[in-house]
Structure formats: C-alpha cells, structure tokens
Design a protein around this motif. Structure first.
Motif, mmCIF file in Angstrom:
data_model
loop_
_atom_site.group_PDB
_atom_site.id
_atom_site.type_symbol
_atom_site.label_atom_id
_atom_site.label_comp_id
_atom_site.label_asym_id
_atom_site.label_seq_id
_atom_site.Cartn_x
_atom_site.Cartn_y
_atom_site.Cartn_z
ATOM 1 N N SER A 143 0.826 -1.209 0.000
ATOM 2 C CA SER A 143 0.000 0.000 0.000
ATOM 3 C C SER A 143 0.860 1.258 0.000
ATOM 4 O O SER A 143 0.546 2.241 -0.676
ATOM 5 N N MET A 144 1.947 1.244 0.749
ATOM 6 C CA MET A 144 2.842 2.401 0.774
ATOM 7 C C MET A 144 3.646 2.508 -0.529
ATOM 8 O O MET A 144 3.838 3.606 -1.070
ATOM 9 N N ASN A 145 4.101 1.379 -1.031
ATOM 10 C CA ASN A 145 4.903 1.399 -2.264
ATOM 11 C C ASN A 145 4.092 1.839 -3.475
ATOM 12 O O ASN A 145 4.665 2.262 -4.489
ATOM 13 N N HIS A 146 2.773 1.749 -3.382
ATOM 14 C CA HIS A 146 1.914 2.230 -4.465
ATOM 15 C C HIS A 146 2.158 3.720 -4.727
ATOM 16 O O HIS A 146 1.942 4.200 -5.847
ATOM 17 N N HIS A 147 2.626 4.430 -3.720
ATOM 18 C CA HIS A 147 2.845 5.871 -3.829
ATOM 19 C C HIS A 147 4.318 6.220 -4.016
ATOM 20 O O HIS A 147 4.676 7.407 -4.012
ATOM 21 N N ARG A 148 5.174 5.210 -4.144
ATOM 22 C CA ARG A 148 6.608 5.431 -4.239
ATOM 23 C C ARG A 148 7.130 4.996 -5.611
ATOM 24 O O ARG A 148 6.437 4.340 -6.376
ATOM 25 N N GLY A 149 8.363 5.372 -5.893
ATOM 26 C CA GLY A 149 9.018 4.923 -7.115
ATOM 27 C C GLY A 149 8.836 5.881 -8.270
ATOM 28 O O GLY A 149 7.926 6.715 -8.299
ATOM 29 N N ASP A 150 9.708 5.740 -9.245
ATOM 30 C CA ASP A 150 9.718 6.643 -10.396
ATOM 31 C C ASP A 150 8.425 6.577 -11.203
ATOM 32 O O ASP A 150 8.013 7.572 -11.809
ATOM 33 N N ASP A 151 7.800 5.400 -11.238
ATOM 34 C CA ASP A 151 6.611 5.231 -12.077
ATOM 35 C C ASP A 151 5.324 5.636 -11.373
ATOM 36 O O ASP A 151 4.260 5.663 -11.996
ATOM 37 N N SER A 152 5.402 5.956 -10.091
ATOM 38 C CA SER A 152 4.190 6.303 -9.355
ATOM 39 C C SER A 152 3.669 7.666 -9.792
ATOM 40 O O SER A 152 4.432 8.621 -9.951
ATOM 41 N N ALA A 158 5.238 12.708 -2.965
ATOM 42 C CA ALA A 158 6.182 13.615 -2.312
ATOM 43 C C ALA A 158 6.265 13.361 -0.813
ATOM 44 O O ALA A 158 7.311 13.579 -0.194
ATOM 45 N N LEU A 159 5.168 12.900 -0.204
ATOM 46 C CA LEU A 159 5.168 12.645 1.237
ATOM 47 C C LEU A 159 6.139 11.538 1.620
ATOM 48 O O LEU A 159 6.684 11.529 2.720
ATOM 49 N N LEU A 185 6.560 11.507 10.637
ATOM 50 C CA LEU A 185 6.126 10.363 9.829
ATOM 51 C C LEU A 185 4.818 9.735 10.321
ATOM 52 O O LEU A 185 3.939 9.433 9.499
ATOM 53 N N PRO A 186 4.616 9.504 11.626
ATOM 54 C CA PRO A 186 3.328 8.934 12.049
ATOM 55 C C PRO A 186 2.136 9.817 11.674
ATOM 56 O O PRO A 186 1.051 9.306 11.391
ATOM 57 N N TRP A 187 2.346 11.140 11.679
ATOM 58 C CA TRP A 187 1.274 12.045 11.256
ATOM 59 C C TRP A 187 1.018 11.913 9.753
ATOM 60 O O TRP A 187 -0.129 12.001 9.297
ATOM 61 N N LEU A 188 2.077 11.711 8.972
ATOM 62 C CA LEU A 188 1.912 11.555 7.535
ATOM 63 C C LEU A 188 1.024 10.376 7.187
ATOM 64 O O LEU A 188 0.329 10.379 6.171
ATOM 65 N N MET A 189 1.040 9.367 8.053
ATOM 66 C CA MET A 189 0.272 8.155 7.779
ATOM 67 C C MET A 189 -1.235 8.386 7.829
ATOM 68 O O MET A 189 -2.011 7.522 7.433
ATOM 69 N N THR A 190 -1.660 9.558 8.321
ATOM 70 C CA THR A 190 -3.091 9.880 8.315
ATOM 71 C C THR A 190 -3.538 10.444 6.975
ATOM 72 O O THR A 190 -4.744 10.608 6.751
ATOM 73 N N ASP A 191 -2.609 10.756 6.086
ATOM 74 C CA ASP A 191 -2.989 11.346 4.802
ATOM 75 C C ASP A 191 -3.972 10.435 4.086
ATOM 76 O O ASP A 191 -3.779 9.222 3.997
ATOM 77 N N TYR A 192 -5.020 11.021 3.541
ATOM 78 C CA TYR A 192 -6.130 10.221 3.011
ATOM 79 C C TYR A 192 -5.759 9.373 1.794
ATOM 80 O O TYR A 192 -6.498 8.466 1.417
ATOM 81 N N PRO A 436 -2.302 18.023 9.373
ATOM 82 C CA PRO A 436 -1.962 18.076 10.801
ATOM 83 C C PRO A 436 -0.739 18.892 11.140
ATOM 84 O O PRO A 436 -0.625 19.418 12.241
ATOM 85 N N THR A 437 0.218 19.006 10.217
ATOM 86 C CA THR A 437 1.457 19.737 10.498
ATOM 87 C C THR A 437 1.845 20.557 9.267
ATOM 88 O O THR A 437 1.471 20.222 8.138
ATOM 89 N N PRO A 438 2.625 21.625 9.454
ATOM 90 C CA PRO A 438 3.059 22.408 8.289
ATOM 91 C C PRO A 438 3.906 21.603 7.321
ATOM 92 O O PRO A 438 3.857 21.829 6.110
ATOM 93 N N ASP A 439 4.682 20.643 7.832
ATOM 94 C CA ASP A 439 5.503 19.841 6.935
ATOM 95 C C ASP A 439 4.651 19.085 5.926
ATOM 96 O O ASP A 439 4.982 19.004 4.743
ATOM 97 N N VAL A 440 3.533 18.537 6.393
ATOM 98 C CA VAL A 440 2.652 17.792 5.489
ATOM 99 C C VAL A 440 2.128 18.710 4.396
ATOM 100 O O VAL A 440 2.143 18.365 3.207
ATOM 101 N N MET A 441 1.675 19.904 4.779
ATOM 102 C CA MET A 441 1.103 20.824 3.798
ATOM 103 C C MET A 441 2.155 21.292 2.807
ATOM 104 O O MET A 441 1.940 21.293 1.587
ATOM 105 N N TYR A 442 3.304 21.700 3.320
ATOM 106 C CA TYR A 442 4.346 22.209 2.441
ATOM 107 C C TYR A 442 4.915 21.115 1.539
ATOM 108 O O TYR A 442 5.271 21.380 0.388
ATOM 109 N N SER A 443 5.013 19.891 2.065
ATOM 110 C CA SER A 443 5.529 18.786 1.245
ATOM 111 C C SER A 443 4.570 18.425 0.127
ATOM 112 O O SER A 443 4.981 18.036 -0.966
#
Length: 535
Positions: A143-152, A158-159, A185-192, A436-443
């Motif tokens: 599930s996480m790798n679905h959002h990773r990699g050059d082809d994603s 970006a997160l 990182l634990p906060w990032l995991m809430t991203d929809y 939840p955090t500025p890092d999430v929004m800016y990233s």
C-alpha cells in the motif's frame, strides 16, 4: 500545546463511559486518582454514560464535491466525496482523533530510532479486509509502495520521497527506513491517500475492487452518484454503530440543504452560508461550525505569464480585501489568511508576520513597475469548490478594479473540476482540507517537485528549510524554520490565500456524536459514519 497526562486520562475515561467499556466504580476510582472531586466525577459519569452510543439504522449522508471521474485508486483521491468514502470503507496506519491528537488505526503503536530515520509500526492483529483476509505487513508495504518509485503518479508521492525502504519486522510489524529524519512520519500516515489495500502477489495493490479494511464495506455504488455500504462486523476499532451507510452526491448546496430539511438525509456537508441563519431556526437540525486548518487557495502558475513576475503575484495579493470576503462570503465563519499555507490550527504557527492588507494603490504601483498596467486575467472557479466560491471571485474581481486589474471570473463545470481545471489552468480556486502539520502541507503543495505544487512555484531557500525542519527535533529551532518558510511564501509565493474557513455542516437532531469533532475534514474528520450514532 500538549494536554496534561491527567486531562488525557479523563478524556479517555469519558470516552470509555460513553461507549460502555468501563464500570461506574472503576470510572470514579480513576477519575479521583486524576485529581477530580467525587462530585465532579459523578457529573462527568452521568454526562458521559448518558451519551453512550447505540447501534442500528442507516446513516444517510448528502456529500458535496463528487465527480464521475473519481476512482478507487487512493493515489488519485482529490474530491471531498472520495475522501469521506475512503474514511468509511478503508483504514490507515494512524488517524486524527476528535481532540486533534494522533491515534491508532491499523497500527496499534509506533516507535523511532533517536535520529527519527527509522520508524516501526506494530499492526493490529484484529484488522481484516472485507473478504475476511487478515491485514498483514505485506499489505501495508504494498500500500505504501503504491505511492513510491519513479513510475508512481500518486499525489502522495512527495510525502514518501525520503523513504528509502519499507521492510517487515515479522508478520505484524513494518519498519520505514528514511534517508533523513522525519519527526512527523506517524502524522503523515493519516494522509487520506495512504489507505491500506490488499497486496497482489506481484507487490502491487488491488485497488480496483474497492476492497478495504475500514468500518463499512461497499455493497454498490457509482462515482459521482453515490454508494451504499454495510457494517464490517470484524472491524478492528470501536464504533461503526450504524447498520449501514448511504452516501449520495449532492453537489448543489440548495439540494443538499433541502434533502436535510425534508429528512431525505441525516447529515450534509458544506452548508450554503447565505441561508445559514435561516437553517439555524429549524429546531430539528444541528449546525456544526468547526474552526479548522482548511484553506481556500488561489494558485497562480509561476511559470506562466503574467504570474512569472513576482510583482504581479504580489499585486494580486494586495488587491483582495479579505475582511470583506470573510464578512460577506463566509459570514464570519473563517480566519483571515496571509498568503502562506500554515494555519493557526497547525503547530508552530508564526503569528508575527505582517498582514497583507487590501492596498490597491500599492498593487497598481507594482503592476506599473512590472509593465503590466491594466492587466486582464482569467480566474477559474466552480460552485462545488466551496459554498460561495463563485460569489467570492466576483467580489474579488470588483475589489481588484481599484488596482486597475480586470479579473474575468470563469465559471467551470462542477463535474471534473479537479481533473480538468486544477493544476492545469493558470489561475483557479481550490479548497484544501486541513493537514496536521506544516511539513505535510508544504511537502504536498509547495515542495519543488511535489505532484500537487499547484502554483508551480520554485524557491531554493524554501526547499532547503523544508528538508532541515523535517528532521529537526528541537521545537524552537523548528518553529524558526517554519516562520522563515512562511515569510518566503508570503513575499515570493504564487498563491493568494484569502481565508481559512470553518467546517460548517449539519445533521438531523437525532444524530449523536462526541463533544469534540476532528478539524481535519468535515463530518468529524471524514469519520462521522464510524464515530456517530442515532440517539
């Protein structure tokens, strides 16, 4: 600010009483141990136990912002209707609690190395998909790798850009390895987008079937129209009190409110603020007005004329009267923004940055300096973006005339707005949910290579600070970095931010919920279906 341990204990006790998971004797003992008097504890018990959830019924939601182009691919989630659907039938590693704290979902606990370059998440042994299969570490990794990699092509790519590997730590734990420390990182995991889906044998995920491990499972539905769901009896968390959930797409605000008044739905998202006072007179309806970090943005493509000139961008920021917009469009249900996407609802809020006030004379002077006097530009918007979106743009257009700016408001179709207009047309209006955090929004939206860098903005210093702040564990140092980033976006950025609107939605009087409501999305962080019940 963090709550005291005693207050956190009392909140948990009250929640346990509401859900019938604690006896009165135990409740009294623990409450007094936390410093509460017997009389106060008795009052809290009575109030909490009286609000004990009850099971049963079909919860009918009238939701805005749904398109026929939406899909079950979590990497493509963008409309509010897909977000609320995702939180109803899928689960995440972590979640935002009603008190805005971070809580467990598929992960029961998490820990990091001292430099925050490795995070390990323990998985809930009770978590199962709707077909009965247990959620495993392989499912989480896929599930996480679905959002990773050059082809994603995922919007959440970006997160996870700093994640170098995700490995199993047994069948019930996963470890994220990062190139640099990330305290959020634990906060990032809430991203929809980061929903947990079943893994295929080849390491991809099965998103096409609509299978999830959330509180409800889909029985039928069509994007842009609506979905029917029934309770997942083996859901791993508390809640899911309704027998079934029905989500109907009602993009027209008048249609949503009419459906609520006539009793065709039990809750609606995003009220029409023009008629809010009238709706408040109906004793059978509860209005929920929740301050949030949601933001209205107007991104200008910084690689496209005339917005490639910072003087033009700043002129646009000075040609808008935010106070008038909040008064006439939001009817006071918003906080004034200042052209950087860091809201008062987020930690590290920089409250000392000079406000961009309405100054058409300065805007006119900047345009003259840029050789852009009498500039004419298109601003795209749709009714479905938020209640009053088109009216806001028309008002802005009138305000900007004093600066010699001709803003042509282009009313786009509701259907397909986020696939055909946003990120494509040089200037448009967007509503962002709270992060939840500025890092999430800016990233997500300001980093140079982010898929959702909606203004196509590039600033080397901003990106340097983003990387530094992400790994900084000292709160004071981190706050200083976020202040500098906000100032850079304020002066150089390509986004006009008029306001941070409250989430204003409504339910019928028989819909009960906890006293606090999550401010991350409408309908209690998008989780009203699993957190609420019929009184």
């Amino acid at each position: 600010m963090k709550k005291s341990n005693d207050q956190m204990m009392l909140d948990r006790l009250a929640d346990a009483a509401r859900q019938g998971r604690i006896s009165r004797r135990s409740f009294m003992n623990y409450s007094m141990a936390a410093g509460m008097t017997a009389t106060t504890a008795t009052g809290l018990w009575t109030k909490s136990a009286a609000a004990q959830p009850k099971s049963g019924g079909t919860f009918r939601i009238g939701a805005h912002d749904g398109n026929t182009s939406d899909t079950h691919d979590p990497g493509t989630y963008v409309t509010f209707s897909t977000i609320i659907l995702a939180h109803t039938y899928r689960s995440y590693l972590t979640l935002i609690e009603p008190d805005q704290s971070l809580g467990p979902d598929v992960a029961t606990e998490w820990s990091a190395t001292p430099d925050a370059t490795e995070w390990t998440f323990q998985l809930n042994d009770r978590a199962t998909f709707h077909n009965g299969n247990k959620v495993t570490a392989d499912d989480v990794i896929a599930s996480m790798n679905h959002h990773r990699g050059d082809d994603s092509t995922s919007a959440a790519k970006a997160l996870l850009a700093d994640v170098t590997d995700i490995v199993k730590s047994g069948e019930s734990a996963v470890t994220f390895k990062l190139a640099a420390g990330n305290a959020d990182l634990p906060w990032l995991m809430t991203d929809y987008h980061l929903a947990i889906c079943p893994a295929n044998d080849d390491g991809t995920i099965d998103w096409q079937s609509g299978l999830g491990c959330g509180p409800y499972k889909i029985t039928s539905g069509e994007f842009g129209v609506g979905f029917e769901l029934e309770r997942h009896e083996d859901w791993h968390l508390e809640g899911a009190y309704f027998d079934a959930v029905s989500i109907t797409i009602l993009n027209d605000p008048n249609a949503r409110q009419t459906a609520l008044v006539t009793g065709d739905v039990d809750a609606v998202t995003q009220l029409e603020l023009k008629t809010l006072a009238l709706l408040q007179r109906d004793p059978s309806i509860n209005i929920l007005n929740v301050p949030s970090g949601s933001a209205i943005t107007m991104p200008m493509h910084c690689d496209t004329a005339p917005f490639d000139d910072v003087r033009v961008r700043k002129a646009m920021k000075l040609a808008i009267d935010r106070d008038e917009i909040i008064e006439k469009i939001a009817f006071g249900t918003a906080t004034k923004a200042n052209d950087f996407h860091h809201s008062p609802a987020m930690p590290y809020w920089p409250d000392d940055i000079p406000q961009h006030d309405y100054d058409p004379d300065q805007a006119r002077a900047l345009l003259a300096e840029a050789g852009a006097e009498g500039i004419s530009v298109n601003l795209s918007v749709a009714d479905s973006v938020f209640s009053g979106a088109v009216d806001m743009c028309v008002l802005y257009s009138e305000q900007a005339k004093a600066a010699g700016i001709d803003i042509n408001v282009v009313r786009e179709p509701n259907d397909g707005y986020y696939s055909d207009v946003w990120l494509k047309k040089p200037w448009c209006v967007v509503q962002w949910g709270a992060r939840p955090t500025p890092d999430v929004m800016y990233s997500l939206a300001y980093k140079d290579d982010a898929a959702w860098n909606e203004a196509r903005w590039q600033n080397e210093r901003f990106n340097e600070l983003l990387l530094q702040a992400k790994a900084e564990l000292n709160d004071d140092a981190r706050a200083g970095m976020y202040r500098e980033m906000a100032m850079i976006a304020h002066e150089d950025g390509g986004t006009v931010l008029p306001m941070f609107p409250n989430f204003v939605y409504a339910t019928k009087g028989n819909v009960a919920h906890n006293e606090q409501l999550a401010a991350s999305w409408q309908l209690d962080g998008g989780r009203g279906a699993s957190r609420w019940w019929f009184a």
